[in-house]
Design a protein around this motif. Structure first.
Motif, short mmCIF file in Angstrom:
data_model
loop_
_atom_site.label_atom_id
_atom_site.label_comp_id
_atom_site.label_asym_id
_atom_site.label_seq_id
_atom_site.Cartn_x
_atom_site.Cartn_y
_atom_site.Cartn_z
N MET A 5 -30.91 -2.90 -54.19
CA MET A 5 -31.20 -2.83 -52.76
C MET A 5 -30.37 -3.83 -51.97
SD MET A 5 -34.89 -4.12 -52.18
CE MET A 5 -35.89 -4.78 -51.10
N ALA A 6 -29.47 -4.46 -52.63
CA ALA A 6 -28.59 -5.41 -51.92
C ALA A 6 -27.16 -5.23 -52.41
CB ALA A 6 -29.04 -6.83 -52.17
N ARG A 7 -26.27 -5.54 -51.56
CA ARG A 7 -24.85 -5.44 -51.92
C ARG A 7 -24.51 -6.44 -53.02
NH1 ARG A 7 -19.92 -6.42 -47.70
NH2 ARG A 7 -18.25 -6.71 -49.21
N PRO A 8 -23.80 -6.02 -54.03
CA PRO A 8 -23.49 -6.93 -55.14
C PRO A 8 -22.36 -7.88 -54.77
CG PRO A 8 -22.47 -4.83 -55.54
CD PRO A 8 -23.23 -4.69 -54.25
N ARG A 9 -22.33 -8.96 -55.45
CA ARG A 9 -21.32 -10.00 -55.22
C ARG A 9 -19.94 -9.52 -55.67
NH1 ARG A 9 -24.04 -14.15 -57.52
NH2 ARG A 9 -24.93 -14.92 -55.60
N GLY A 10 -18.94 -9.81 -54.87
CA GLY A 10 -17.61 -9.32 -55.18
C GLY A 10 -16.76 -10.26 -56.00
N PHE A 11 -17.36 -11.31 -56.52
CA PHE A 11 -16.59 -12.28 -57.32
C PHE A 11 -17.52 -12.91 -58.34
CE2 PHE A 11 -18.51 -14.43 -53.81
CZ PHE A 11 -18.98 -15.63 -54.32
N GLU A 12 -16.95 -13.70 -59.21
CA GLU A 12 -17.70 -14.34 -60.27
C GLU A 12 -17.97 -15.80 -59.89
OE1 GLU A 12 -20.07 -14.51 -63.12
OE2 GLU A 12 -18.95 -12.66 -62.80
N PRO A 13 -19.22 -16.18 -59.69
CA PRO A 13 -19.54 -17.55 -59.24
C PRO A 13 -18.99 -18.63 -60.16
CG PRO A 13 -21.48 -16.15 -59.08
CD PRO A 13 -20.43 -15.34 -59.78
N ASP A 14 -18.98 -18.38 -61.46
CA ASP A 14 -18.53 -19.42 -62.38
C ASP A 14 -17.03 -19.62 -62.32
OD1 ASP A 14 -19.45 -21.19 -64.72
OD2 ASP A 14 -17.72 -20.10 -65.54
N THR A 15 -16.27 -18.54 -62.20
CA THR A 15 -14.82 -18.71 -62.09
C THR A 15 -14.47 -19.33 -60.74
OG1 THR A 15 -14.33 -16.57 -61.08
CG2 THR A 15 -14.58 -16.63 -63.48
N ALA A 16 -15.21 -18.99 -59.70
CA ALA A 16 -14.98 -19.63 -58.41
C ALA A 16 -15.24 -21.12 -58.50
CB ALA A 16 -15.88 -18.99 -57.35
N LEU A 17 -16.31 -21.46 -59.22
CA LEU A 17 -16.60 -22.89 -59.38
C LEU A 17 -15.52 -23.58 -60.19
CD1 LEU A 17 -18.47 -25.22 -58.91
CD2 LEU A 17 -19.85 -24.50 -60.86
N ALA A 18 -14.98 -22.88 -61.16
CA ALA A 18 -13.88 -23.45 -61.94
C ALA A 18 -12.67 -23.70 -61.05
CB ALA A 18 -13.51 -22.50 -63.09
N GLN A 19 -12.44 -22.81 -60.08
CA GLN A 19 -11.32 -23.01 -59.17
C GLN A 19 -11.59 -24.16 -58.20
OE1 GLN A 19 -11.55 -18.93 -57.93
NE2 GLN A 19 -9.67 -18.35 -59.00
#
Lengths: 190, 190
Positions: free
Chosen positions: B1-15
């Motif tokens: 019922m909600a739009r899914p996230r378009g990225f990976e939180p862990d890889t973003a945090l790694a960046q």
DNA sequence: CATATTTGTTACCGATTCGTCCAAAATTCA
DNA sequence: TGAATTTTGGACGAATCGGTAACAAATATG
């Protein structure tokens, strides 16, 4: 025929150095520098150029005073081991007794400014070379390091790393026990 | 019922971690983080809180990955000397071969943020304790350190200082020769 | 299909940054 | 006293800072 300067440029620079030393380049604002020196920006800019210029001059000031003082401890008399014990113990004493947890300005600059600023990088490299030479010279005070330059180079490299690492630990707030232990072991290996 | 996230939180945090690792807290702007992750601030703030939150999470990420990886090198098999040689050589290799001159994020944080930010200081202390335990554990793999805790503590302290110092030298751009020499001498003393 | 909910994007906010400019006050030497 | 030079102080500017609000797009569930 001109109004005399109302302050001492060298002591002002020493205060600027202390400010940068404590908080680094970015976290130190011109307001902080005004507060540290009691001067106004106009006077500061005219005397030292821009903020980066103040930082570089502060770094040089560190090399001419604190770093030179450390080199003097190494250049005194006594065996190589005694010389390094003098230096390392002094580092821990000033951290523990005087509560000086600023660490090593050269080391701090290596980490937070050398990688992002060319001028700082060359200043750091120059000062680092001076420290290395002082370490090498102190080792050469005793045999077998005096005659064997290969083993001297290797030992000097470890002492250099240990020295900087010790000062990182100091700034990180490490307990006295660990600092003392590191010093004991470092001089035991000489 | 909600739009899914378009990225990976862990890889973003790694960046995000990589960005802070390279340039430190103050010199890394939210623009830099946007560029590093390819995300917009809104997504970043929603996910990680404010800039300080991102930094602390990045530091934790470092502890969970790079620092844990280093601990794994120490926790492998072989004598104490072999274990530290593995770790120290890996540090120099990645600096020289891969050109990774970022140094140690924990060490960088100790210098430029721990002294001015309480949350960072406790995180640094916690991670530092983990590193110390890993060093102590690796030393305990061999005699006489296994049975003699006093000499182990002392040796671990010097190794800790040498390790951080080595990584400072890496970030400062020190020549390979000096780095290798420091490693040789460090493991020779085990 | 419709609704609800999250994501992504844009615009904007107030605060602070470094640095410059200009004018007034102060002070020494000719 | 007058010329020269410094300090002081404020105003200012352009830029950037971290952070928020509002709005459109997208998607999962009912």
């Amino acid at each position: 025929m001109a109004r005399p300067r109302g302050f001492e440029p060298d002591t002002a620079l020493a205060q600027i150095k202390d400010a940068f030393w404590r908080r680094g380049f970015d976290a130190t604002s011109m307001q902080d520098i005004e507060a540290a020196t009691g001067l106004k920006k106009q006077s500061l800019y005219r005397l030292y150029g821009d903020k980066r210029g103040m930082y570089l001059k502060a770094l040089d000031h560190y090399g001419a005073h604190e770093a030179a003082e450390a080199a003097a401890l190494l250049a005194g008399d006594g065996s190589a081991k005694a010389r390094f014990e003098r230096l390392f113990t002094h580092v821990v004493d000033s951290a523990v007794k005087d509560g000086d947890r600023r660490g090593c300005f050269l080391c701090n600059a290596s980490i937070d400014q050398a990688p992002v600023n060319d001028d700082t990088r060359v200043s750091v490299a120059r000062l680092m070379k001076a420290v290395r030479d002082a370490f090498d010279g102190a080792l050469a005070a005793s045999e077998p390091y005096k005659s064997k330059s290969a083993v001297r180079k290797q030992k000097a490299a470890l002492l250099l790393a240990s020295y900087f690492g010790l000062r990182v630990l100091v700034r990180a707030g490490m307990d006295e026990a660990v600092l003392r232990a590191a010093v004991r072991q470092a001089v035991a290996g000489i």
